[in-house]
Write an enzyme that holds these catalytic residues in place. Structure first.
Site, PDB file in Angstrom:
ATOM      1  N   GLY A  11       1.435 -10.944  -4.399  1.00 30.42           N
ATOM      2  CA  GLY A  11       1.764 -10.216  -3.168  1.00 30.42           C
ATOM      3  C   GLY A  11       0.747 -10.442  -2.070  1.00 30.42           C
ATOM      4  N   ALA A 228      -9.559   6.447   2.423  1.00 27.70           N
ATOM      5  CA  ALA A 228      -9.416   7.812   2.954  1.00 27.70           C
ATOM      6  C   ALA A 228     -10.276   7.982   4.216  1.00 27.70           C
ATOM      7  CB  ALA A 228      -9.824   8.825   1.892  1.00 27.70           C
ATOM      8  N   PHE A 229     -11.496   7.444   4.185  1.00 32.01           N
ATOM      9  CA  PHE A 229     -12.380   7.546   5.365  1.00 32.01           C
ATOM     10  C   PHE A 229     -11.797   6.787   6.556  1.00 32.01           C
ATOM     11  CE2 PHE A 229     -16.866   9.150   4.619  1.00 32.01           C
ATOM     12  CZ  PHE A 229     -16.539   9.911   3.521  1.00 32.01           C
ATOM     13  N   CYS A 279      -0.921   1.168   2.065  1.00 34.43           N
ATOM     14  CA  CYS A 279      -1.976   1.779   1.247  1.00 34.43           C
ATOM     15  C   CYS A 279      -2.561   3.105   1.715  1.00 34.43           C
ATOM     16  CB  CYS A 279      -3.092   0.767   1.052  1.00 34.43           C
ATOM     17  SG  CYS A 279      -2.525  -0.647   0.096  1.00 34.43           S
TER      18      CYS A 279
HETATM   19  P1  NAD Z   1       2.805  -6.381  -3.305  1.00 42.07           P
HETATM   20  O1  NAD Z   1       3.919  -5.438  -3.573  1.00 42.07           O
HETATM   21  O2  NAD Z   1       2.846  -7.233  -2.084  1.00 42.07           O
HETATM   22  O3  NAD Z   1       2.642  -7.381  -4.549  1.00 42.07           O
HETATM   23  C1  NAD Z   1       2.634  -6.980  -5.874  1.00 42.07           C
HETATM   24  C2  NAD Z   1       3.383  -8.037  -6.700  1.00 42.07           C
HETATM   25  O4  NAD Z   1       3.219  -7.750  -8.087  1.00 42.07           O
HETATM   26  C3  NAD Z   1       4.891  -8.065  -6.452  1.00 42.07           C
HETATM   27  O5  NAD Z   1       5.277  -9.341  -5.980  1.00 42.07           O
HETATM   28  C4  NAD Z   1       5.502  -7.748  -7.831  1.00 42.07           C
HETATM   29  O6  NAD Z   1       6.711  -8.453  -8.084  1.00 42.07           O
HETATM   30  C5  NAD Z   1       4.395  -8.185  -8.761  1.00 42.07           C
HETATM   31  N1  NAD Z   1       4.465  -7.570 -10.097  1.00 42.07           N
HETATM   32  C6  NAD Z   1       4.597  -6.257 -10.403  1.00 42.07           C
HETATM   33  N2  NAD Z   1       4.566  -6.087 -11.734  1.00 42.07           N
HETATM   34  C7  NAD Z   1       4.417  -7.322 -12.292  1.00 42.07           C
HETATM   35  C8  NAD Z   1       4.297  -7.792 -13.624  1.00 42.07           C
HETATM   36  N3  NAD Z   1       4.308  -6.947 -14.659  1.00 42.07           N
HETATM   37  N4  NAD Z   1       4.171  -9.119 -13.820  1.00 42.07           N
HETATM   38  C9  NAD Z   1       4.152  -9.986 -12.782  1.00 42.07           C
HETATM   39  N5  NAD Z   1       4.242  -9.595 -11.496  1.00 42.07           N
HETATM   40  C10 NAD Z   1       4.363  -8.275 -11.250  1.00 42.07           C
HETATM   41  O7  NAD Z   1       1.489  -5.517  -3.329  1.00 42.07           O
HETATM   42  P2  NAD Z   1       0.104  -5.830  -2.554  1.00 42.07           P
HETATM   43  O8  NAD Z   1       0.197  -5.403  -1.136  1.00 42.07           O
HETATM   44  O9  NAD Z   1      -0.329  -7.199  -2.890  1.00 42.07           O
HETATM   45  O10 NAD Z   1      -0.847  -4.767  -3.272  1.00 42.07           O
HETATM   46  C11 NAD Z   1      -1.243  -4.942  -4.621  1.00 42.07           C
HETATM   47  C12 NAD Z   1      -2.322  -3.923  -4.938  1.00 42.07           C
HETATM   48  O11 NAD Z   1      -3.464  -4.164  -4.108  1.00 42.07           O
HETATM   49  C13 NAD Z   1      -1.941  -2.474  -4.677  1.00 42.07           C
HETATM   50  O12 NAD Z   1      -2.545  -1.680  -5.656  1.00 42.07           O
HETATM   51  C14 NAD Z   1      -2.547  -2.170  -3.323  1.00 42.07           C
HETATM   52  O13 NAD Z   1      -2.861  -0.807  -3.177  1.00 42.07           O
HETATM   53  C15 NAD Z   1      -3.811  -2.989  -3.357  1.00 42.07           C
HETATM   54  N6  NAD Z   1      -4.307  -3.435  -2.048  1.00 42.07           N
HETATM   55  C16 NAD Z   1      -3.443  -3.878  -1.099  1.00 42.07           C
HETATM   56  C17 NAD Z   1      -3.940  -4.344   0.118  1.00 42.07           C
HETATM   57  C18 NAD Z   1      -3.028  -4.847   1.193  1.00 42.07           C
HETATM   58  O14 NAD Z   1      -3.512  -5.122   2.283  1.00 42.07           O
HETATM   59  N7  NAD Z   1      -1.730  -4.990   0.969  1.00 42.07           N
HETATM   60  C19 NAD Z   1      -5.325  -4.384   0.333  1.00 42.07           C
HETATM   61  C20 NAD Z   1      -6.181  -3.944  -0.667  1.00 42.07           C
HETATM   62  C21 NAD Z   1      -5.659  -3.476  -1.864  1.00 42.07           C
HETATM   63  C1  UGA Z   2      -6.436  -1.150   5.126  1.00 37.47           C
HETATM   64  C2  UGA Z   2      -7.957  -1.208   5.092  1.00 37.47           C
HETATM   65  O1  UGA Z   2      -8.454  -1.533   6.387  1.00 37.47           O
HETATM   66  C3  UGA Z   2      -8.434  -2.256   4.092  1.00 37.47           C
HETATM   67  O2  UGA Z   2      -9.850  -2.210   3.997  1.00 37.47           O
HETATM   68  C4  UGA Z   2      -7.828  -1.958   2.721  1.00 37.47           C
HETATM   69  O3  UGA Z   2      -8.200  -2.951   1.805  1.00 37.47           O
HETATM   70  C5  UGA Z   2      -6.322  -1.927   2.851  1.00 37.47           C
HETATM   71  O4  UGA Z   2      -5.943  -0.918   3.826  1.00 37.47           O
HETATM   72  C6  UGA Z   2      -5.632  -1.535   1.583  1.00 37.47           C
HETATM   73  O5  UGA Z   2      -6.226  -0.971   0.690  1.00 37.47           O
HETATM   74  O6  UGA Z   2      -4.428  -1.803   1.571  1.00 37.47           O
HETATM   75  P1  UGA Z   2      -4.526  -2.553   6.309  1.00 37.47           P
HETATM   76  O7  UGA Z   2      -3.668  -1.384   5.950  1.00 37.47           O
HETATM   77  O8  UGA Z   2      -4.042  -3.902   5.978  1.00 37.47           O
HETATM   78  O9  UGA Z   2      -5.962  -2.396   5.618  1.00 37.47           O
HETATM   79  O10 UGA Z   2      -4.802  -2.559   7.868  1.00 37.47           O
HETATM   80  P2  UGA Z   2      -5.752  -1.697   8.846  1.00 37.47           P
HETATM   81  O11 UGA Z   2      -6.334  -2.608   9.817  1.00 37.47           O
HETATM   82  O12 UGA Z   2      -6.662  -0.820   8.084  1.00 37.47           O
HETATM   83  O13 UGA Z   2      -4.687  -0.805   9.604  1.00 37.47           O
HETATM   84  C7  UGA Z   2      -4.003   0.264   8.960  1.00 37.47           C
HETATM   85  C8  UGA Z   2      -3.230   1.046   9.993  1.00 37.47           C
HETATM   86  O14 UGA Z   2      -4.117   1.761  10.841  1.00 37.47           O
HETATM   87  C9  UGA Z   2      -2.380   0.172  10.926  1.00 37.47           C
HETATM   88  O15 UGA Z   2      -1.147   0.800  11.159  1.00 37.47           O
HETATM   89  C10 UGA Z   2      -3.206   0.097  12.183  1.00 37.47           C
HETATM   90  O16 UGA Z   2      -2.444  -0.142  13.330  1.00 37.47           O
HETATM   91  C11 UGA Z   2      -3.833   1.474  12.198  1.00 37.47           C
HETATM   92  N1  UGA Z   2      -5.086   1.510  12.979  1.00 37.47           N
HETATM   93  C12 UGA Z   2      -6.161   0.800  12.585  1.00 37.47           C
HETATM   94  C13 UGA Z   2      -5.144   2.302  14.121  1.00 37.47           C
HETATM   95  O17 UGA Z   2      -4.160   2.982  14.487  1.00 37.47           O
HETATM   96  N2  UGA Z   2      -6.320   2.343  14.808  1.00 37.47           N
HETATM   97  C14 UGA Z   2      -7.415   1.650  14.445  1.00 37.47           C
HETATM   98  O18 UGA Z   2      -8.453   1.753  15.144  1.00 37.47           O
HETATM   99  C15 UGA Z   2      -7.342   0.846  13.295  1.00 37.47           C
END
Ligand code: NAD
Ligand code: UGA
Length: 470
Positions: A11, A228-229, A279
């Protein structure tokens, strides 16, 4: 020295993270596996414009690494068998039913990953939590992995595991830069040797002083706390937008003045229509659930308020639009500019555009959408529940799609700017005002419109958090 790495989940995190690992560690052989065939096919597409996610710089990175030491596959068993190190990077959404519904994480994908690893891994495997998880999930993973060692199938096979927590802090839109130049890398674990092995990988490009270690629970909790922060800062500044509008302030000036205090810092102080993304909300709700579970209601209520303010902000914007358009939206056309939850991504998960659009549709508005990276199908998918609920009619009567801003604003009564795409910052407002139906309104929720560029036109401007444009 180990060589084979597997990442479960292709993902927004798994794909870019492993691509950077492959690029920085040419000796590794990395396979990113996923159950979703369509996603894997897109990662493997010849045409790099078809990659499943849009992220600046990703196309070049994939071009450099894919097929060399980075592979995407739906074949899960073999990569797990041969892996020395497995990252779990699957989705962890909020549970929609049962105990903890609406707050607790749904760990079914993590659990199934752990079960697959337990069944097929061979020899010693380092299992790394990359997904964001509730505190103490490592214990669950450990139990699943170890309980499987005693099954009749596995009894005579020598298997061992060590579990690390290595949360990902990348933000979408800047993912590659965040991965290549992280503020810190956090590794939580109990087994020094495994911690050092993962650390050695990062040392290929991350300075030693930026790699910190902790125990497992601190690492899991640090990730929830960081999100959260960050979200709290956005709710804090957004709460002040309403105070600015009421008192004559300008949120831009307030943000600047507050952010210049070095103790506070100037990042993450941009007001807007509320935070989106997959997230922030889920991670805070997860923290809230954790606090309730450990009988800490005051802490739970404190963090819950961050989510409540976020909803209130979206609500407030929608009500303002209705108020300015004489309390009636039926048969009015409104252009929604931007649908992604932030600029430079095609991700729409929890985008404020979804809720605001639903509310406007509920009032009877017809909406015209334009987003440079979000597809028509994605927008329809995101709004589909509401469409069924409010109209029972053909969606084509209410939803329209344009290929550029100027087509989108033709014959509309209002424009709502929801995502801060760069191209929205330099629009020809005279041209736009001539295309709209007067008295026309522009609702700028992202501070992208320069009032001096719109002042010569007949358009009315409302700017979030600015008393002069209210
Ligand atoms: P996503 O939904 O884009 O991707 C997850 C993928 O895992 C999906 O494609 C799904 O099909 C696959 N999957 C699920 N179960 C599976 C299995 N058993 N075997 C193989 N594939 C499987 O999610 P994401 O945005 O990449 O987020 C993943 C994790 O990382 C979450 O816990 C999220 O909170 C965390 N995270 C996300 C971000 C972000 O910016 N999106 C940033 C930091 C942390
Ligand atoms: C956020 C965190 O920034 C990452 O550190 C973290 O890894 C990630 O979540 C996660 O765990 O998924 P992301 O959600 O991709 O990343 O993007 P951000 O830039 O944090 O923006 C989040 C939301 O806050 C957006 O809707 C953005 O428009 C909004 N935002 C951000 C504001 O409204 N004002 C700001 O000053 C900054």
């Amino acid at each position: 020295m180990f060589k084979n790495v597997c990442c479960i989940g292709a993902g927004f995190v798994g794909g870019p993270t492993m691509a950077v690992f492959a690029d920085k560690c040419p000796n590794l052989n990395i396979t990113v596996v996923d159950l979703n065939h369509e996603r894997i096919n897109l990662w493997n597409s010849e045409n790099l414009d078809r990659l499943p996610i849009f992220e600046p710089g990703l196309k070049d990175l994939i071009k450099r690494t894919r097929g060399k030491n980075l592979f995407f596959s739906t074949e899960i068993i073999e990569p797990i068998k041969s892996a020395d190190m497995i990252f779990i990077s699957v989705n962890t959404p909020i549970k929609s039913s049962g105990i903890g519904a609406g707050e607790a994480s749904d760990l079914r994908w993590v659990e199934s990953s752990a079960r697959t690893i337990a069944k097929f891994s061979q020899g010693h495997t380092i299992v790394i939590e990359k997904s964001t998880l509730p505190v103490r999930t490592a214990k669950v993973i450990k139990e699943i992995l170890h309980s499987n060692q005693n099954t009749s199938e596995n009894k005579n096979k020598l298997k061992s595991f060590s579990i690390l927590s290595n949360p990902e802090f990348l933000a979408e839109g800047t993912a590659l830069d965040d991965l290549e130049n992280p503020d810190r890398v956090l590794i939580g674990g109990e087994d020094e040797e495994s911690i050092n092995q993962l650390k050695d990988l990062y040392l290929n490009w991350v300075p030693n002083e930026k790699i910190i270690t902790s125990n497992l629970w601190s690492s899991e909790l640090s990730k929830l706390t960081a999100n959260a922060f960050l979200a709290q800062r956005i709710s804090s500044i957004n709460s002040i937008t309403a105070v600015c509008e009421a008192t004559g302030g300008d949120i831009r000036e307030v943000s600047k003045a507050v952010g210049l205090d070095s103790r506070i810092g100037n990042k993450f102080l941009n007001s807007g229509p509320g935070f989106g993304g997959s997230c922030f909300k889920k991670d805070i709700l997860n923290l809230v659930y954790l606090c309730k579970f450990f009988n800490l209601p005051e802490v739970a209520n404190y963090w819950d308020q961050v989510v409540k303010i976020n909803k209130w902000q979206k609500d407030r914007i929608y009500k303002k639009i209705v108020e300015k358009l004489f309390g009636n939206l039926s048969d009015k056309r409104i252009a929604i500019l931007g649908f992604a939850f932030k600029a430079n991504t095609n991700d729409t998960r929890e985008s404020p555009a979804i809720e605001i659009s639903k509310d406007l549709l509920n009032e009877g508005a017809k909406l015209v959408f334009y987003d440079p990276k979000v597809s028509k199908n994605q927008i329809i998918k995101d709004l589909s529940k509401t469409i069924e609920m409010i109209t029972q009619k053909n969606k084509d009567e209410f939803l329209f799609f344009a290929d550029n801003v100027y087509d989108a604003v033709k014959d509309v009564d209002a424009i709502v700017l929801i995502t801060e795409w760069e191209e929205f910052k330099n629009l020809d407002w005279i041209k736009i005002s001539n295309l709209m139906i007067p008295p026309s309104w522009v609702f700028d929720t992202r501070d992208v419109v320069d009032p001096s560029r719109i002042s010569g036109s007949s358009v009315n401007l409302w700017k979030l958090g600015n008393a002069d444009f209210n």
